[in-house]
Design an enzyme around this catalytic site. Structure first.
Site, mmCIF file in Angstrom:
data_model
loop_
_atom_site.group_PDB
_atom_site.id
_atom_site.type_symbol
_atom_site.label_atom_id
_atom_site.label_comp_id
_atom_site.label_asym_id
_atom_site.label_seq_id
_atom_site.Cartn_x
_atom_site.Cartn_y
_atom_site.Cartn_z
ATOM 1 N N TYR A 40 0.840 -1.206 0.000
ATOM 2 C CA TYR A 40 0.000 0.000 0.000
ATOM 3 C C TYR A 40 0.872 1.251 0.000
ATOM 4 O O TYR A 40 0.593 2.220 -0.699
ATOM 5 C CB TYR A 40 -0.926 0.006 1.218
ATOM 6 C CG TYR A 40 -1.977 1.084 1.143
ATOM 7 C CD1 TYR A 40 -3.215 0.827 0.553
ATOM 8 C CD2 TYR A 40 -1.724 2.367 1.627
ATOM 9 C CE1 TYR A 40 -4.178 1.822 0.445
ATOM 10 C CE2 TYR A 40 -2.673 3.368 1.522
ATOM 11 C CZ TYR A 40 -3.900 3.089 0.937
ATOM 12 O OH TYR A 40 -4.836 4.077 0.825
ATOM 13 N N PHE A 47 -8.180 20.021 -25.411
ATOM 14 C CA PHE A 47 -8.517 18.609 -25.435
ATOM 15 C C PHE A 47 -9.723 18.434 -24.520
ATOM 16 O O PHE A 47 -9.862 19.135 -23.521
ATOM 17 C CB PHE A 47 -7.356 17.696 -24.994
ATOM 18 C CG PHE A 47 -7.775 16.253 -25.101
ATOM 19 C CD1 PHE A 47 -7.960 15.682 -26.343
ATOM 20 C CD2 PHE A 47 -8.090 15.506 -23.972
ATOM 21 C CE1 PHE A 47 -8.447 14.381 -26.462
ATOM 22 C CE2 PHE A 47 -8.571 14.210 -24.091
ATOM 23 C CZ PHE A 47 -8.750 13.642 -25.333
ATOM 24 N N THR A 48 -10.593 17.495 -24.862
ATOM 25 C CA THR A 48 -11.896 17.358 -24.188
ATOM 26 C C THR A 48 -11.784 17.321 -22.654
ATOM 27 O O THR A 48 -12.350 18.179 -21.966
ATOM 28 C CB THR A 48 -12.608 16.082 -24.683
ATOM 29 O OG1 THR A 48 -11.727 14.975 -24.536
ATOM 30 C CG2 THR A 48 -12.996 16.223 -26.153
ATOM 31 N N ASP A 73 1.028 18.918 -21.481
ATOM 32 C CA ASP A 73 0.275 17.678 -21.659
ATOM 33 C C ASP A 73 1.151 16.793 -22.533
ATOM 34 O O ASP A 73 1.203 16.939 -23.752
ATOM 35 C CB ASP A 73 -1.085 17.949 -22.309
ATOM 36 C CG ASP A 73 -1.878 16.652 -22.502
ATOM 37 O OD1 ASP A 73 -1.264 15.566 -22.448
ATOM 38 O OD2 ASP A 73 -3.096 16.735 -22.719
ATOM 39 N N LYS A 88 -0.994 6.196 -23.796
ATOM 40 C CA LYS A 88 -0.663 6.461 -25.201
ATOM 41 C C LYS A 88 0.811 6.137 -25.435
ATOM 42 O O LYS A 88 1.181 4.984 -25.498
ATOM 43 C CB LYS A 88 -0.985 7.911 -25.568
ATOM 44 C CG LYS A 88 -2.475 8.183 -25.782
ATOM 45 C CD LYS A 88 -3.190 8.467 -24.518
ATOM 46 C CE LYS A 88 -4.583 9.012 -24.714
ATOM 47 N NZ LYS A 88 -5.324 9.110 -23.452
ATOM 48 N N ARG A 117 -14.566 13.348 -34.184
ATOM 49 C CA ARG A 117 -13.872 14.450 -33.539
ATOM 50 C C ARG A 117 -14.342 15.726 -34.230
ATOM 51 O O ARG A 117 -13.671 16.275 -35.094
ATOM 52 C CB ARG A 117 -12.350 14.294 -33.655
ATOM 53 C CG ARG A 117 -11.734 13.388 -32.597
ATOM 54 C CD ARG A 117 -12.005 13.894 -31.216
ATOM 55 N NE ARG A 117 -11.372 13.141 -30.134
ATOM 56 C CZ ARG A 117 -11.960 12.888 -28.971
ATOM 57 N NH1 ARG A 117 -13.203 13.258 -28.741
ATOM 58 N NH2 ARG A 117 -11.324 12.260 -28.009
ATOM 59 N N PHE A 173 -19.819 13.060 -26.305
ATOM 60 C CA PHE A 173 -19.465 12.137 -27.384
ATOM 61 C C PHE A 173 -19.370 10.694 -26.914
ATOM 62 O O PHE A 173 -19.558 9.772 -27.692
ATOM 63 C CB PHE A 173 -18.145 12.567 -28.046
ATOM 64 C CG PHE A 173 -16.983 12.672 -27.098
ATOM 65 C CD1 PHE A 173 -16.780 13.831 -26.361
ATOM 66 C CD2 PHE A 173 -16.109 11.617 -26.938
ATOM 67 C CE1 PHE A 173 -15.716 13.931 -25.473
ATOM 68 C CE2 PHE A 173 -15.036 11.701 -26.055
ATOM 69 C CZ PHE A 173 -14.847 12.866 -25.319
#
Ligand code: F0G
Length: 462
Positions: free
Chosen positions: A77, A129-130, A220, A263, A387, A453
């Protein structure tokens, strides 16, 4: 080979050890499936999908080294060994001082936005970005787009469409004052622009500008390795530098980062928040306990942190990126040969088809990109993603955003599909293109409040 004039192909620097079998469907089955999914490819069962290009997020194939590292995961933990390996990898390859693991990118965005943004603050960025914009807005901020105009033009061949227009930024600073700007939000390889890079020169200029005013740059870095590949290939003076060194240089020009490791870092789950500021770190360490878990696991299993630490290193290999982007470019060229209108230059993580040009008889309110994604699925079982106007959502006052770009994204998972799959995808897009004039638009019949979306439903117009 190097001495020959024959162009070297992008072939993969790996071989296949295990395969995942796919179900082949009939057109009748696909028509039923897409109807049940309300013409939203997010709502399809993946079992009914042949080639899944919905996203490059969490869909990577891990290497044998990553899979075997799962067994080394320390599931303690507190103070897990795996956490310290992840911390060491981030420091070594990215250079940020302090890190907090999170279960994925948006969790890091949530924590960072809550710490840095006050009500009424303005956050300029190189295209939204969303999830990033939503967290900025939920924290009381207002996102402002400062990307160069070329990024909104699908046919501009600008090599660095992720660049910031410093004059636009300067206007925002003059209008609101630097105090109202907690940070500039900079994405490497801008997703919504079509996987387009920011140049090193532009980032340097931005750093010089913000340093004078004491404004942070938050990075980002979800697709930083792909961005570094483009810098290496396109920017003068970087041809001989390794992707590893370019990535570290990019990070050194920023003050902190949010990362979706799903990614570029070649894993199926995970992310982190990084900062060079002790105060920000201290607060983030407090907050992660509330939203994610203890600061040495942040919602991740020890084995996930092991896999990320290795994935980061693998993602910075020059041969890997050459094959990765090479495959995307192969698909793009194939689609262009069929006359299909795509965003140029070809981006890093997928092909973005211009749905406005593909279906010019539909208005944006008839959801051309959503329509096209549904048609592609019906044709071949290839799943893509909208998109455009659906992804852009609504403004705080309830009005729809009408983005210039109305795109269908063919996102390529890393190390997953073969060249023959790319051929099938391009041929299917061409088949739909051939009968484009007979395609009818959609109307939205269900709309969720946030990030519509993902769950919205549509019916075909009569
Ligand atoms: N930033 C960028 C540029 C992204 O592309 C994503 C995710 C995130 C942040 C959020 O990360 O999903 O780990 O919470 N993009 C995925 C996509 C969902 O399909 O483009 P996350």
């Amino acid at each position: 080979m190097k001495d020959s004039k024959i162009k070297q192909s992008w072939a993969e620097p790996y071989k296949i050890k295990m395969v995942e079998l796919l179900k082949m469907t009939t057109k009748k089955q696909r028509l039923k499936a897409i109807k049940e999914a309300g013409n939203n490819t997010f709502l399809l069962h993946s079992e009914d999908v042949y080639i899944d290009l919905l996203t490059d997020s969490g869909t990577n194939a891990m290497s044998d080294v990553q899979w075997s590292a799962l067994m080394l995961g320390d599931e303690a933990y507190a103070g897990s060994k795996s956490y310290y390996k992840l911390e060491a990898a981030i420091k070594k390859y990215y250079g940020y001082k302090y890190i907090i693991p999170t279960h994925q990118g948006r969790a890091a965005e949530n924590i960072l936005s809550k710490i840095l943004i006050k009500k009424g603050d303005v956050i300029p960025g190189n295209m939204y970005f969303t999830t990033t914009r939503l967290h900025q807005e939920l924290a009381g901020g207002i996102f402002t787009d400062i990307i160069i105009d070329e990024a909104h033009d699908p046919y501009s061949e600008h090599l660095f469409k992720g660049n910031v227009d410093i004059a636009k930024l300067d206007k925002v600073v003059k209008k609101y004052g630097a105090k109202k700007i907690p940070y500039i939000s900079i994405a490497t390889n801008v997703n919504m622009a079509g996987g387009q890079p920011i140049s090193f020169a532009n980032l340097k200029e931005l750093r010089a500008y913000t340093s004078k005013l004491g404004i942070r740059i938050i990075h980002d870095m979800t697709r930083v390795a792909e961005n570094a590949y483009f810098i290496q290939q396109r920017e003068k003076g970087y041809g001989k530098k390794s992707i590893q060194s370019i990535v570290k240089e990019i990070c050194s020009l920023t003050d902190g980062a949010t990362m979706s490791a799903k990614k570029d870092a070649l894993v199926n789950i995970g992310g982190f928040l990084a900062t060079n500021e002790w105060d920000v770190f201290e607060e983030a360490r407090n907050m992660v306990v509330v939203y994610e878990g203890l600061h040495t696991y942040g919602g991740l299993a020890g084995r996930d942190m092991e896999a990320i630490a290795i994935g980061i290193a693998e993602s910075l290999d020059d041969n890997h990126q050459h094959a990765r982007v090479g495959q995307v470019e192969y698909l793009g060229h194939k689609m262009m040969e069929f006359g299909i209108p795509i965003v140029k230059p070809i981006g890093g993580h997928g092909i973005f088809v211009d749905a406005k040009a593909f279906l010019p008889h539909l208005t944006q309110d008839q959801f051309p990109a959503q329509t096209l994604a549904a048609e592609l699925y019906i044709d071949s079982g290839v799943r893509t993603m909208e998109r455009g106007i659906v992804s852009a959502g609504r403004k705080a006052n309830g009005e729809n955003y009408y983005p210039k770009l109305e795109l269908v994204r063919f996102t390529i998972p890393r190390r997953v599909y073969t060249q023959a799959h790319m051929d099938v995808i391009a041929e299917s897009a061409a088949a739909v293109y051939e009968r484009r004039k007979s395609i009818k638009g959609l109307k939205m019949v269900y709309e969720p409040k946030y990030l519509r979306f993902f769950q919205a439903k549509f019916e075909t117009l009569k």
